[in-house]
Each structure stands twice: as structure tokens, then as C-alpha cells.
Design a protein around this motif. Sequence first.
Motif, PDB file in Angstrom:
ATOM      1  N   LEU A 350       1.438  -1.529  -0.135  1.00 17.97           N
ATOM      2  CA  LEU A 350      -0.581   0.538   0.347  1.00 17.97           C
ATOM      3  C   LEU A 350       0.657   1.368   0.057  1.00 17.97           C
ATOM      4  N   GLY A 351       0.818   1.928  -1.311  1.00 16.85           N
ATOM      5  CA  GLY A 351       1.621   3.557  -1.019  1.00 16.85           C
ATOM      6  C   GLY A 351      -0.216   4.285  -0.563  1.00 16.85           C
ATOM      7  N   ASN A 352       0.508   5.389   0.409  1.00 16.46           N
ATOM      8  CA  ASN A 352      -0.117   6.654   0.953  1.00 16.46           C
ATOM      9  C   ASN A 352      -0.635   7.874   0.439  1.00 16.46           C
ATOM     10  N   GLY A 353       0.613   7.962  -0.868  1.00 14.38           N
ATOM     11  CA  GLY A 353      -0.358   8.893  -1.767  1.00 14.38           C
ATOM     12  C   GLY A 353       0.398  10.294  -1.173  1.00 14.38           C
ATOM     13  N   SER A 354       0.838  10.724   0.250  1.00 15.21           N
ATOM     14  CA  SER A 354       1.389  11.750   1.120  1.00 15.21           C
ATOM     15  C   SER A 354       2.236  12.511   0.227  1.00 15.21           C
ATOM     16  N   TYR A 355       2.180  13.779   0.364  1.00 12.62           N
ATOM     17  CA  TYR A 355       3.245  14.374   0.113  1.00 12.62           C
ATOM     18  C   TYR A 355       3.940  14.708   1.591  1.00 12.62           C
ATOM     19  N   GLU A 356       3.496  15.559   2.363  1.00 10.18           N
ATOM     20  CA  GLU A 356       4.180  15.443   3.964  1.00 10.18           C
ATOM     21  C   GLU A 356       5.268  14.086   4.094  1.00 10.18           C
ATOM     22  N   ASP A 357       4.717  12.600   3.482  1.00  9.12           N
ATOM     23  CA  ASP A 357       4.876  11.844   4.701  1.00  9.12           C
ATOM     24  C   ASP A 357       4.248  10.552   3.937  1.00  9.12           C
ATOM     25  N   GLY A 358       5.408  10.516   2.878  1.00  9.78           N
ATOM     26  CA  GLY A 358       4.777   9.365   1.917  1.00  9.78           C
ATOM     27  C   GLY A 358       5.146   7.866   2.794  1.00  9.78           C
ATOM     28  N   ARG A 359       4.761   7.039   2.597  1.00 10.56           N
ATOM     29  CA  ARG A 359       5.208   6.302   2.645  1.00 10.56           C
ATOM     30  C   ARG A 359       4.109   4.812   1.752  1.00 10.56           C
ATOM     31  N   LEU A 360       5.391   3.329   2.162  1.00  9.45           N
ATOM     32  CA  LEU A 360       4.671   2.373   1.547  1.00  9.45           C
ATOM     33  C   LEU A 360       4.801   1.728   2.704  1.00  9.45           C
ATOM     34  N   TYR A 361       3.848   0.379   2.551  1.00  6.18           N
ATOM     35  CA  TYR A 361       3.517  -0.440   4.035  1.00  6.18           C
ATOM     36  C   TYR A 361       2.675  -1.778   3.141  1.00  6.18           C
ATOM     37  N   ALA A 362       3.928  -2.445   3.747  1.00  8.21           N
ATOM     38  CA  ALA A 362       3.731  -4.290   3.130  1.00  8.21           C
ATOM     39  C   ALA A 362       2.698  -5.279   4.213  1.00  8.21           C
ATOM     40  N   PHE A 363       1.967  -5.503   3.940  1.00  8.40           N
ATOM     41  CA  PHE A 363       0.976  -6.305   5.369  1.00  8.40           C
ATOM     42  C   PHE A 363       1.494  -8.507   4.403  1.00  8.40           C
ATOM     43  N   ASP A 364       0.870  -8.989   5.900  1.00  9.83           N
ATOM     44  CA  ASP A 364      -0.006 -10.381   5.403  1.00  9.83           C
ATOM     45  C   ASP A 364      -1.269 -10.240   4.679  1.00  9.83           C
ATOM     46  N   ALA A 365      -2.029 -11.183   4.030  1.00 11.03           N
ATOM     47  CA  ALA A 365      -2.839 -11.066   3.598  1.00 11.03           C
ATOM     48  C   ALA A 365      -3.722 -10.914   4.852  1.00 11.03           C
ATOM     49  N   ASP A 366      -3.505 -11.132   6.155  1.00 12.57           N
ATOM     50  CA  ASP A 366      -4.149 -11.247   6.995  1.00 12.57           C
ATOM     51  C   ASP A 366      -4.580  -9.812   7.974  1.00 12.57           C
ATOM     52  N   LEU A 367      -3.555  -8.489   7.104  1.00 13.90           N
ATOM     53  CA  LEU A 367      -3.179  -7.282   6.988  1.00 13.90           C
ATOM     54  C   LEU A 367      -2.588  -7.282   8.756  1.00 13.90           C
ATOM     55  N   LEU A 369       1.352  -6.420  10.001  1.00 10.52           N
ATOM     56  CA  LEU A 369       2.073  -5.391   9.348  1.00 10.52           C
ATOM     57  C   LEU A 369       3.341  -5.954   9.326  1.00 10.52           C
ATOM     58  N   LEU A 370       4.024  -6.567   7.626  1.00 14.08           N
ATOM     59  CA  LEU A 370       5.680  -6.338   7.401  1.00 14.08           C
ATOM     60  C   LEU A 370       7.029  -5.792   7.810  1.00 14.08           C
ATOM     61  N   TRP A 371       6.017  -5.201   6.978  1.00  9.53           N
ATOM     62  CA  TRP A 371       7.244  -3.416   6.789  1.00  9.53           C
ATOM     63  C   TRP A 371       7.077  -2.524   6.248  1.00  9.53           C
ATOM     64  N   GLN A 372       7.400  -1.039   7.216  1.00 15.88           N
ATOM     65  CA  GLN A 372       6.735  -0.043   5.860  1.00 15.88           C
ATOM     66  C   GLN A 372       8.151   0.658   5.768  1.00 15.88           C
ATOM     67  N   THR A 373       7.741   2.199   4.988  1.00 14.55           N
ATOM     68  CA  THR A 373       9.641   2.499   4.966  1.00 14.55           C
ATOM     69  C   THR A 373       9.127   4.102   4.172  1.00 14.55           C
ATOM     70  N   SER A 374       9.827   4.888   4.596  1.00 10.88           N
ATOM     71  CA  SER A 374       9.330   6.417   3.654  1.00 10.88           C
ATOM     72  C   SER A 374       9.646   6.559   2.546  1.00 10.88           C
ATOM     73  N   VAL A 375       9.063   6.880   1.793  1.00 15.00           N
ATOM     74  CA  VAL A 375       9.155   7.554   0.208  1.00 15.00           C
ATOM     75  C   VAL A 375       8.569   8.579   0.114  1.00 15.00           C
ATOM     76  N   THR A 376       9.248   9.830   0.336  1.00 13.10           N
ATOM     77  CA  THR A 376       8.953  11.604   0.131  1.00 13.10           C
ATOM     78  C   THR A 376       8.232  11.173  -1.194  1.00 13.10           C
ATOM     79  N   ASP A 377       7.311  12.441  -0.867  1.00 19.75           N
ATOM     80  CA  ASP A 377       6.588  12.543  -2.368  1.00 19.75           C
ATOM     81  C   ASP A 377       6.418  11.692  -2.661  1.00 19.75           C
ATOM     82  N   ILE A 378       5.193  10.177  -2.795  1.00 17.77           N
ATOM     83  CA  ILE A 378       5.523   9.084  -3.134  1.00 17.77           C
ATOM     84  C   ILE A 378       4.221   9.393  -4.072  1.00 17.77           C
ATOM     85  N   TYR A 379       2.802  10.243  -3.970  1.00 19.44           N
ATOM     86  CA  TYR A 379       2.003  10.120  -5.098  1.00 19.44           C
ATOM     87  C   TYR A 379       1.620   9.065  -4.989  1.00 19.44           C
TER      88      TYR A 379
END
Length: 469
Positions: A350-367, A369-379
Motif C-alpha cells: 500500500l502506498g499512501n500517496g502523501s506529499y508530507e509523509d509518503g509511506r509504503l506499507y507491506a502486510f500479510d493477507a490478514d493485514l 504489518l510486515l514492514w514499512q518505509t518512507s518514500v518522500t512525496d510518493i503521490y
Amino acid sequence: MTANKLILFAALVSSALACGAFADDWKTSGKNPQRNGQSADFGPDSPTLAWSGGRYSMNAWPAFIEGQRLFTIRQQTWPGESHNDAFLVAMNIHTGAELWVRAVPPYPGGWVPWIAGVNDGKVYVSRGGASFAPLYAYSAETGQILWTSEEDIDARPYDGVVFAPNGDLIIGSFTDLWRISGEDGATVWHSSRICSAAGNCGAALYGDAVYIADLASGGHAIVRYDLATGALQYTGDTMPGLVMQNTPFCGPDGTIYLSRTQNNPSYDYFYAFTDTGSAITQKWSVPAAWTVASEFGIGPDGSIYMLKPGYEFVRLNPADGSVINSAGYIPSPDIFIARMAIDAAGRVYLGNGSYEDGRLYAFDADLTLLWQTSVTDIYIGGPALGAGGTLIVCGVDTDIRAYRTARGDMNCDGKMNTFDIDPFVLALTDAEAYLEMYSSCNIMYADMNADGAVNAFDIDPFVDALTSD
């Protein structure tokens, strides 16, 4: 490898190839004609970078993937209406090497350069903004312009395109719906429509139907058009509200989904509709969080992933919209442009599309959380899944990333090739012998389908990964 093992593996390879082992391309926004984010590739289970870096861009435009190549737009200036203000870039998905680059032709009023998708060896690019502009088809191999569309279009990046089975492009915009030939750019058909908000008017396909969301008396409705002729066939039940900025998508059973939101809890709902063949009727609806320009996801079992009020990320039962699992509340960014990719194991990116706090999340099928990372202005810069289970996300500046789990490198030499066949077979047939012979390796690299076990179900994905490189 013993003669018997070689014969056995050769038979398994032949079987896998006969069944169509292949890398599952990420061709368009939402991945496929249904725009539901489902991929047959197995994505990364950790944020391990395969490579990073690329050409500068001030905006994070999405990547599309065909075979071993990824394609994206890297925009240099804003607004973009001049020569060399934006480039279409082709890169090697395994290494990040730039294969070719072409300046997107300028066009008056076309200040938003955008990439529509890739299909059958062609990459499609246009410009949006204050005017209509040509659609260009580039050779995926060489970057040569193969054709320019017969008619100019006024679609934009959020609209995207979807591809008919023969490769034709189905394009929705504010007042228009086109089918454009993938062969030569000729207009196959055109229909008029009235969308809610310019730039968020894309279509989804299922079978012989084209589905869009249009204005209706008192709100919005799903409208069905005939894929072959462009004729309007019928209109669904009305969803109350004013402005809406999302696109419909379809499930594997043909259910039509839409997150119809406008930042007003009284009208913000996620809907499911059934197409009976003569009418579109509401199946269920649940309250939803406000999102714009989003591409949602459906898991391999048909589960729906969406955002409930407060940005609670949930997994829904497709039968009735009830919550199966919840990831809890995702920190609310300045704006939520949800972009999702679902891999063959059901993992959700999941990418959250944020400019100020862009993040990429990874989840198992049951949601979980596996990991997350910052991606500036992911849009709208990702995620996208492609060859070898590579997850691509594009950010601003020189930020292009490829995440990949090192599955299949069974001799731990840093690459996957035919030298991994012997140790792979050994891991499947004699785990103790494998661990003794390759003591510095992780036997779970043979878990090609990421189900937590090393067994015969890993053979097809191993052949897939081996033949895709």
C-alpha cells in the motif's frame, strides 16, 4: 544432479512451461483491465533493496512493467509545456540500468506529462491539463514512436487506461470514452459521458463490459457500455453525493466496486454492485474514508482491501462487506491517494500517496504489518509488481526503488541462474543434505511461493523466476 533428478526436473520444467509460466506484467493503473491490483508474482517479504536510483523527477509518476523492462515518466519542470521538460524512461527491472530515454513531445496546454501503460511491446504516453493532446505509442524495445493517435484525447494521469483483449486502449476522461486501436492509433469508437471531476474518470473492464462512474440525478451511478461498440447499455442504482474522485474496479466474479467519497461522512461509502446482464444493482455498502485518485485491491481469495473512516485499513468479505481483518488506523497524511498491489501469496502493498509523509506499507493477507518505509512525496508513484517478484516504487528527485526477496538463489552466489537448479532440487528432496552442503545459505530461499514451506508447490514459481531472467 543425478540422471533421475535431471529427468524429473526436466519434466517439471516442461510441465510448468506448458502451463504458461511467465512474469505477470504490471501494464496499467490498477495492474489489469479490472483495475483490482492482483498479481501472480510473489512480492518481497522484507524491504530488501535490489537496486535504487534513477533520473531526476519533481513528481512521482507510476511505473509500468512488461517483461524485463519498466517504464516511467521523469518530469523536470512545472508546469510542463516545453521541450525536454519530461522524459519517458525505460529501465532494466533487475538492475536499474537505463535502457533508453525519450523526451515527451510538448503540446500547448499539456502541462501534465503522463504514462498511460504498456502492452504488447508498446508504451503509451500523452499530456493532460488544459487541452486535448495526442496519444503516442512508443516501441518498448527501442523507444521509437510507432504511431500518434488519430484523435487527440483529454485524459490525465489519474484516469489511466485499460486494455481490451486485442490490445486496444479504453480511455475515460471528463466528457469522453474512447476505444483506440493498439495497432495504429485509429479511433474504433467514441461515446460521450459526464464524469464527476476531471482527471478521475477512468474505466474498468470485465468480460464484454466497460464500467465507468458518472453523474446521475442526486449523485453518481455505475454505467455499463458495450466493449465492442461503445453503446451505452444501462445505468445502475444512484449513490448519493456531490463530488467523487475515484474509479470503479471489478472483482474476479464480476462484482463492481467503487469508493464513492467526498470528505463528508454522510455520503462517504464503499459500494459493491452486481451486473445481472440487464441491470446494475447494489449488493452492499459500508462507510469509507475520503480518498482520491485511488486504486484499491482484491486478494487471491476475493477479499477486498479498502479504507474505512479514520483511515482504518481493512479486509472485507466480498459477500456482504463485513470486516475480516483490520490493520488498525493508518496515520492520516495530508491527502490519501491509496495505491495497492496484491501478490500471489495475498500480501498487500500500500502506498499512501502523501506529499508530507509518503509511506509504503507491506502486510500479510490478514493485514499483519510486515514492514514499512518512507518514500518522500510518493503521490501515485507505486507500488507495482513485476518480473522476479520485484516491487517498484517511484519517488521524487532520483528516488526509484526496486525491492526483491532473494528467493531462488540456492547456491548463494548473489544471482539466480541454472547453477541454482541442483541445490533447489536438493532442498526439495533432502533438506539435511542441502543444509550440510550449503551451510551459509537459507533453505527458505526455496520457498518460492512464500507459503512458509519448501515443497513441490515451489517448483512452478522457481521455473517462472528462472525463465524470466
